[in-house]
Design an enzyme around this catalytic site. Structure first.
Site, PDB file in Angstrom:
ATOM      1  N   TYR A  73       0.838  -1.216   0.000  1.00 15.31           N
ATOM      2  CA  TYR A  73       0.000   0.000   0.000  1.00 15.31           C
ATOM      3  C   TYR A  73       0.874   1.268   0.000  1.00 15.31           C
ATOM      4  O   TYR A  73       0.470   2.321  -0.488  1.00 15.31           O
ATOM      5  CB  TYR A  73      -0.961  -0.029   1.193  1.00 15.31           C
ATOM      6  CG  TYR A  73      -2.189   0.835   0.993  1.00 15.31           C
ATOM      7  CD1 TYR A  73      -3.070   0.595  -0.056  1.00 15.31           C
ATOM      8  CD2 TYR A  73      -2.468   1.893   1.852  1.00 15.31           C
ATOM      9  CE1 TYR A  73      -4.192   1.383  -0.242  1.00 15.31           C
ATOM     10  CE2 TYR A  73      -3.589   2.690   1.677  1.00 15.31           C
ATOM     11  CZ  TYR A  73      -4.449   2.425   0.637  1.00 15.31           C
ATOM     12  OH  TYR A  73      -5.561   3.214   0.457  1.00 15.31           O
ATOM     13  N   LYS A 107      -2.932   8.525   2.752  1.00 15.06           N
ATOM     14  CA  LYS A 107      -4.138   8.365   3.577  1.00 15.06           C
ATOM     15  C   LYS A 107      -3.882   8.879   5.007  1.00 15.06           C
ATOM     16  O   LYS A 107      -4.800   9.383   5.655  1.00 15.06           O
ATOM     17  CB  LYS A 107      -4.596   6.908   3.612  1.00 15.06           C
ATOM     18  CG  LYS A 107      -5.138   6.377   2.274  1.00 15.06           C
ATOM     19  CD  LYS A 107      -6.370   7.109   1.800  1.00 15.06           C
ATOM     20  CE  LYS A 107      -7.039   6.394   0.633  1.00 15.06           C
ATOM     21  NZ  LYS A 107      -8.056   7.247  -0.037  1.00 15.06           N
TER      22      LYS A 107
HETATM   23  P1  NDP Z   1     -12.704   3.819  -8.163  1.00 13.38           P
HETATM   24  O1  NDP Z   1     -11.634   3.547  -9.160  1.00 13.38           O
HETATM   25  O2  NDP Z   1     -14.048   3.278  -8.442  1.00 13.38           O
HETATM   26  O3  NDP Z   1     -12.829   5.378  -7.889  1.00 13.38           O
HETATM   27  C1  NDP Z   1     -11.713   6.233  -7.848  1.00 13.38           C
HETATM   28  C2  NDP Z   1     -12.175   7.569  -8.363  1.00 13.38           C
HETATM   29  O4  NDP Z   1     -11.140   8.544  -8.227  1.00 13.38           O
HETATM   30  C3  NDP Z   1     -12.555   7.537  -9.840  1.00 13.38           C
HETATM   31  O5  NDP Z   1     -13.870   7.995 -10.012  1.00 13.38           O
HETATM   32  C4  NDP Z   1     -11.556   8.511 -10.464  1.00 13.38           C
HETATM   33  O6  NDP Z   1     -12.108   9.251 -11.550  1.00 13.38           O
HETATM   34  C5  NDP Z   1     -11.278   9.432  -9.313  1.00 13.38           C
HETATM   35  N1  NDP Z   1     -10.084  10.239  -9.549  1.00 13.38           N
HETATM   36  C6  NDP Z   1      -8.793   9.826  -9.651  1.00 13.38           C
HETATM   37  N2  NDP Z   1      -8.001  10.883  -9.928  1.00 13.38           N
HETATM   38  C7  NDP Z   1      -8.810  11.979  -9.984  1.00 13.38           C
HETATM   39  C8  NDP Z   1      -8.595  13.365 -10.234  1.00 13.38           C
HETATM   40  N3  NDP Z   1      -7.362  13.870 -10.491  1.00 13.38           N
HETATM   41  N4  NDP Z   1      -9.661  14.203 -10.217  1.00 13.38           N
HETATM   42  C9  NDP Z   1     -10.900  13.737  -9.963  1.00 13.38           C
HETATM   43  N5  NDP Z   1     -11.176  12.438  -9.733  1.00 13.38           N
HETATM   44  C10 NDP Z   1     -10.135  11.574  -9.748  1.00 13.38           C
HETATM   45  O7  NDP Z   1     -12.129   3.243  -6.772  1.00 13.38           O
HETATM   46  P2  NDP Z   1     -12.693   3.223  -5.269  1.00 13.38           P
HETATM   47  O8  NDP Z   1     -14.159   3.374  -5.269  1.00 13.38           O
HETATM   48  O9  NDP Z   1     -12.057   2.053  -4.652  1.00 13.38           O
HETATM   49  O10 NDP Z   1     -12.012   4.514  -4.640  1.00 13.38           O
HETATM   50  C11 NDP Z   1     -12.736   5.550  -3.994  1.00 13.38           C
HETATM   51  C12 NDP Z   1     -12.043   5.963  -2.709  1.00 13.38           C
HETATM   52  O11 NDP Z   1     -12.139   4.895  -1.756  1.00 13.38           O
HETATM   53  C13 NDP Z   1     -10.549   6.258  -2.843  1.00 13.38           C
HETATM   54  O12 NDP Z   1     -10.211   7.343  -1.998  1.00 13.38           O
HETATM   55  C14 NDP Z   1      -9.921   4.986  -2.320  1.00 13.38           C
HETATM   56  O13 NDP Z   1      -8.600   5.179  -1.873  1.00 13.38           O
HETATM   57  C15 NDP Z   1     -10.871   4.692  -1.176  1.00 13.38           C
HETATM   58  N6  NDP Z   1     -10.793   3.355  -0.599  1.00 13.38           N
HETATM   59  C16 NDP Z   1     -10.910   2.259  -1.396  1.00 13.38           C
HETATM   60  C17 NDP Z   1     -10.834   0.997  -0.866  1.00 13.38           C
HETATM   61  C18 NDP Z   1     -10.939  -0.214  -1.734  1.00 13.38           C
HETATM   62  O14 NDP Z   1     -10.529  -1.301  -1.298  1.00 13.38           O
HETATM   63  N7  NDP Z   1     -11.501  -0.120  -2.921  1.00 13.38           N
HETATM   64  C19 NDP Z   1     -10.620   0.783   0.583  1.00 13.38           C
HETATM   65  C20 NDP Z   1     -10.567   2.004   1.347  1.00 13.38           C
HETATM   66  C21 NDP Z   1     -10.632   3.243   0.758  1.00 13.38           C
HETATM   67  P3  NDP Z   1     -11.704   8.879 -13.096  1.00 13.38           P
HETATM   68  O15 NDP Z   1     -11.839   7.381 -13.212  1.00 13.38           O
HETATM   69  O16 NDP Z   1     -12.716   9.628 -13.880  1.00 13.38           O
HETATM   70  O17 NDP Z   1     -10.302   9.344 -13.251  1.00 13.38           O
END
Ligand code: NDP
Length: 258
Positions: free
Chosen positions: A158, A165
């Site tokens: 990670y 984070k």
């Molecule tokens: P997704 O890939 O579904 O979502 C990530 C999102 O971040 C996408 O919609 C992407 O948009 C957006 N993003 C990335 N860079 C940018 C940017 N420069 N500007 C605007 N948007 C941006 O993954 P998750 O749902 O897993 O992630 C959502 C959150 O949850 C994150 O903070 C992640 O760290 C957190 N999280 C996830 C876990 C997991 O196991 N999945 C566990 C704990 C926390 P686009 O695709 O349009 O670039």
């Protein structure tokens, strides 16, 4: 339809597809009657989001492009939102990014550029969005972000995202102090590992994290987007009105293990 969030206008950031945590959040908020404003980055995400909204009969107030690594993009999105919606009551921040090159191997090999990009998109973006939303939250509000256990302890691979984070969680506390005076609460959800686009394609050995949940978490199972969605909804709703600066674990209790 009556719900705890009737008449509340809430921004949801980070729907890339139906597996996104932000989509779980959007469904919970919609169920409770909130009016939703979505932000997206990639055009492909906008297309997916539009299909999902259509398929689920959700009519958003607005869908706005917003790249959180670009101040001008944040400013333009805030202006567009303000022009369409006079008052905002909530922000669900669910965006993060680190180059997958740094989500494997050793943290010590992180480059300056890789470190700064992870911090910029995954941690500073909460500060920038809080600043942009504050003037729109004239009736008070609630901001909720998504974090992971890798902020608190070393989780294999990670690496740079764990450090980002940690900065995000510290930002939650500092922002909670700053914005509390304006009646705005700031909290985070620390979710268990969920198979999303970013997680599967990004973090090396991600499947092992998921398997460990089934074997070791107190509930002997993993969590899903809908459970994170409901907990985020709680923190965005008046049910949590006395809670700010908090990190709420939605991880089947995994974090209590030594
Ligand atoms: P997704 O890939 O579904 O979502 C990530 C999102 O971040 C996408 O919609 C992407 O948009 C957006 N993003 C990335 N860079 C940018 C940017 N420069 N500007 C605007 N948007 C941006 O993954 P998750 O749902 O897993 O992630 C959502 C959150 O949850 C994150 O903070 C992640 O760290 C957190 N999280 C996830 C876990 C997991 O196991 N999945 C566990 C704990 C926390 P686009 O695709 O349009 O670039």
């Amino acid at each position: 339809m009556s719900g705890i969030l009737n008449g509340k206008n809430i921004i949801v950031m980070g729907v890339a597809n139906e597996r996104s945590i932000a989509w779980g959040i959007a469904k919970s908020l919609h169920r409770e009657g909130a009016n939703l404003i979505f932000t997206y980055r990639k055009e492909r995400s906008f297309q997916k989001l539009s299909q999902l909204l259509e398929a689920n009969g959700i009519k958003p107030l607005l869908c706005v492009s917003c790249d959180v690594s670009d101040d001008a993009s944040i400013e333009a999105a805030a202006q567009e939102i303000q022009a369409a919606v006079p008052v905002i009551h909530g922000l669900a921040h669910s965006v993060a990014f680190a180059d997958k090159e740094y989500l494997q191997g050793e943290y010590v090999d992180t480059t300056r550029a890789g470190y700064l990009q992870a911090q910029d998109i995954s941690a500073y973006s909460l500060v920038a969005m809080a600043k942009a939303c504050k003037p729109l939250m004239t009736e008070g509000g609630s901001i909720v972000t998504q974090t992971y256990l890798g902020a608190e302890r070393v989780m294999k691979n990670y690496n740079v995202m764990g450090v980002a984070k940690a900065a995000l969680e510290a930002s939650v506390r500092y922002l909670a102090e700053d914005l509390g005076k304006a009646g705005i609460r700031v909290n985070a959800i620390s979710s268990g590992p969920i198979r999303t686009l970013s997680a599967k394609g990004g973090v090396a050995g991600f499947n092992e994290l998921v398997t460990t949940m089934d074997e070791k978490a107190p509930l002997r199972r993993n969590v899903d987007q809908d459970e994170v969605g409901d907990a985020t909804m709680f923190l965005l709703s008046p049910l949590s009105r006395g809670v700010t600066g908090e990190v709420l674990h939605v991880d089947s209790g995994y974090h209590i293990l030594g």
